[in-house]
Design a protein around this motif. Structure first.
Motif, PDB file in Angstrom:
ATOM      1  N   ALA A 103      -7.561  13.751  -7.800  1.00  0.00           N
ATOM      2  CA  ALA A 103      -7.274  12.336  -7.549  1.00  0.00           C
ATOM      3  C   ALA A 103      -6.057  11.889  -8.352  1.00  0.00           C
ATOM      4  O   ALA A 103      -5.193  11.182  -7.837  1.00  0.00           O
ATOM      5  CB  ALA A 103      -8.493  11.479  -7.900  1.00  0.00           C
ATOM      6  N   GLY A 104      -5.999  12.318  -9.604  1.00  0.00           N
ATOM      7  CA  GLY A 104      -4.862  11.967 -10.444  1.00  0.00           C
ATOM      8  C   GLY A 104      -3.550  12.499  -9.901  1.00  0.00           C
ATOM      9  O   GLY A 104      -2.512  11.829  -9.976  1.00  0.00           O
ATOM     10  N   GLU A 105      -3.597  13.692  -9.334  1.00  0.00           N
ATOM     11  CA  GLU A 105      -2.385  14.275  -8.751  1.00  0.00           C
ATOM     12  C   GLU A 105      -1.936  13.524  -7.494  1.00  0.00           C
ATOM     13  O   GLU A 105      -0.738  13.442  -7.218  1.00  0.00           O
ATOM     14  CB  GLU A 105      -2.630  15.744  -8.409  1.00  0.00           C
ATOM     15  CG  GLU A 105      -2.806  16.625  -9.625  1.00  0.00           C
ATOM     16  CD  GLU A 105      -3.233  18.035  -9.259  1.00  0.00           C
ATOM     17  OE1 GLU A 105      -3.093  18.432  -8.074  1.00  0.00           O
ATOM     18  OE2 GLU A 105      -3.723  18.754 -10.156  1.00  0.00           O
ATOM     19  N   LEU A 106      -2.896  12.998  -6.745  1.00  0.00           N
ATOM     20  CA  LEU A 106      -2.583  12.320  -5.485  1.00  0.00           C
ATOM     21  C   LEU A 106      -2.277  10.836  -5.662  1.00  0.00           C
ATOM     22  O   LEU A 106      -1.707  10.206  -4.772  1.00  0.00           O
ATOM     23  CB  LEU A 106      -3.739  12.478  -4.497  1.00  0.00           C
ATOM     24  CG  LEU A 106      -4.071  13.902  -4.053  1.00  0.00           C
ATOM     25  CD1 LEU A 106      -5.311  13.905  -3.175  1.00  0.00           C
ATOM     26  CD2 LEU A 106      -2.895  14.538  -3.344  1.00  0.00           C
ATOM     27  N   GLU A 107      -2.662  10.291  -6.809  1.00  0.00           N
ATOM     28  CA  GLU A 107      -2.539   8.859  -7.067  1.00  0.00           C
ATOM     29  C   GLU A 107      -1.080   8.404  -6.989  1.00  0.00           C
ATOM     30  O   GLU A 107      -0.183   9.049  -7.516  1.00  0.00           O
ATOM     31  CB  GLU A 107      -3.101   8.563  -8.461  1.00  0.00           C
ATOM     32  CG  GLU A 107      -3.269   7.112  -8.773  1.00  0.00           C
ATOM     33  CD  GLU A 107      -3.961   6.922 -10.106  1.00  0.00           C
ATOM     34  OE1 GLU A 107      -4.685   5.942 -10.227  1.00  0.00           O
ATOM     35  OE2 GLU A 107      -3.771   7.747 -11.018  1.00  0.00           O
ATOM     36  N   GLY A 108      -0.876   7.287  -6.298  1.00  0.00           N
ATOM     37  CA  GLY A 108       0.430   6.661  -6.254  1.00  0.00           C
ATOM     38  C   GLY A 108       1.406   7.267  -5.265  1.00  0.00           C
ATOM     39  O   GLY A 108       2.521   6.784  -5.120  1.00  0.00           O
ATOM     40  N   GLY A 109       1.014   8.296  -4.563  1.00  0.00           N
ATOM     41  CA  GLY A 109       1.915   8.932  -3.608  1.00  0.00           C
ATOM     42  C   GLY A 109       1.499   8.664  -2.179  1.00  0.00           C
ATOM     43  O   GLY A 109       0.798   7.689  -1.868  1.00  0.00           O
ATOM     44  N   LEU A 110       1.905   9.539  -1.333  1.00  0.00           N
ATOM     45  CA  LEU A 110       1.612   9.441   0.097  1.00  0.00           C
ATOM     46  C   LEU A 110       0.109   9.438   0.356  1.00  0.00           C
ATOM     47  O   LEU A 110      -0.360   8.835   1.317  1.00  0.00           O
ATOM     48  CB  LEU A 110       2.281  10.610   0.835  1.00  0.00           C
ATOM     49  CG  LEU A 110       2.095  10.710   2.334  1.00  0.00           C
ATOM     50  CD1 LEU A 110       2.685   9.483   3.038  1.00  0.00           C
ATOM     51  CD2 LEU A 110       2.754  11.989   2.858  1.00  0.00           C
ATOM     52  N   ALA A 124      -2.384   8.201  -1.578  1.00  0.00           N
ATOM     53  CA  ALA A 124      -3.059   7.303  -2.530  1.00  0.00           C
ATOM     54  C   ALA A 124      -4.456   6.937  -2.061  1.00  0.00           C
ATOM     55  O   ALA A 124      -5.375   6.814  -2.877  1.00  0.00           O
ATOM     56  CB  ALA A 124      -2.225   6.045  -2.750  1.00  0.00           C
ATOM     57  N   GLU A 125      -4.627   6.770  -0.761  1.00  0.00           N
ATOM     58  CA  GLU A 125      -5.965   6.425  -0.245  1.00  0.00           C
ATOM     59  C   GLU A 125      -6.952   7.573  -0.490  1.00  0.00           C
ATOM     60  O   GLU A 125      -8.125   7.341  -0.800  1.00  0.00           O
ATOM     61  CB  GLU A 125      -5.888   6.106   1.243  1.00  0.00           C
ATOM     62  CG  GLU A 125      -7.186   5.548   1.800  1.00  0.00           C
ATOM     63  CD  GLU A 125      -7.058   5.095   3.247  1.00  0.00           C
ATOM     64  OE1 GLU A 125      -8.105   5.024   3.908  1.00  0.00           O
ATOM     65  OE2 GLU A 125      -5.934   4.818   3.710  1.00  0.00           O
ATOM     66  N   ALA A 126      -6.471   8.796  -0.362  1.00  0.00           N
ATOM     67  CA  ALA A 126      -7.322   9.950  -0.665  1.00  0.00           C
ATOM     68  C   ALA A 126      -7.674   9.960  -2.151  1.00  0.00           C
ATOM     69  O   ALA A 126      -8.806  10.296  -2.528  1.00  0.00           O
ATOM     70  CB  ALA A 126      -6.616  11.244  -0.275  1.00  0.00           C
ATOM     71  N   ALA A 127      -6.732   9.576  -3.002  1.00  0.00           N
ATOM     72  CA  ALA A 127      -6.997   9.513  -4.439  1.00  0.00           C
ATOM     73  C   ALA A 127      -8.102   8.515  -4.741  1.00  0.00           C
ATOM     74  O   ALA A 127      -8.995   8.800  -5.543  1.00  0.00           O
ATOM     75  CB  ALA A 127      -5.725   9.145  -5.198  1.00  0.00           C
ATOM     76  N   VAL A 128      -8.058   7.359  -4.080  1.00  0.00           N
ATOM     77  CA  VAL A 128      -9.103   6.346  -4.287  1.00  0.00           C
ATOM     78  C   VAL A 128     -10.469   6.920  -3.913  1.00  0.00           C
ATOM     79  O   VAL A 128     -11.455   6.752  -4.637  1.00  0.00           O
ATOM     80  CB  VAL A 128      -8.785   5.071  -3.470  1.00  0.00           C
ATOM     81  CG1 VAL A 128      -9.960   4.110  -3.475  1.00  0.00           C
ATOM     82  CG2 VAL A 128      -7.534   4.391  -4.021  1.00  0.00           C
TER      83      VAL A 128
END
Length: 65
Positions: free
Chosen positions: A26-33, A35-39
């Motif tokens: 999640a941390g790796e995906l956060e703030g990028g394309l 972001a919804e997956a990170a949430v």
């Protein structure tokens, strides 16, 4: 240590590991394309942490048995 206690300890460790891995991803995906997956993964991490605590409670009950 009884077989049940050992199995519960192993289950708890597995749940904790999956929670940690979900949080890392999640941390790796956060703030990028993604972001919804990170949430969604952060929500999964929280749920898994609660599951880990529930398994630990079960282990303590069996140990006290």
């Amino acid at each position: 240590m009884s077989l049940d206690t050992a199995r519960l300890s192993s289950l708890s460790a597995g749940v904790d590991d999956v929670a940690r891995r979900a949080g890392e991803l999640a941390g790796e995906l956060e703030g990028g394309l993604y972001a919804e997956a990170a949430v969604a993964l952060f929500a999964a991490e929280r749920s898994l942490a609660m599951a880990g605590r529930a398994v630990d409670r079960a282990r303590r009950v069996v140990e006290a048995g």
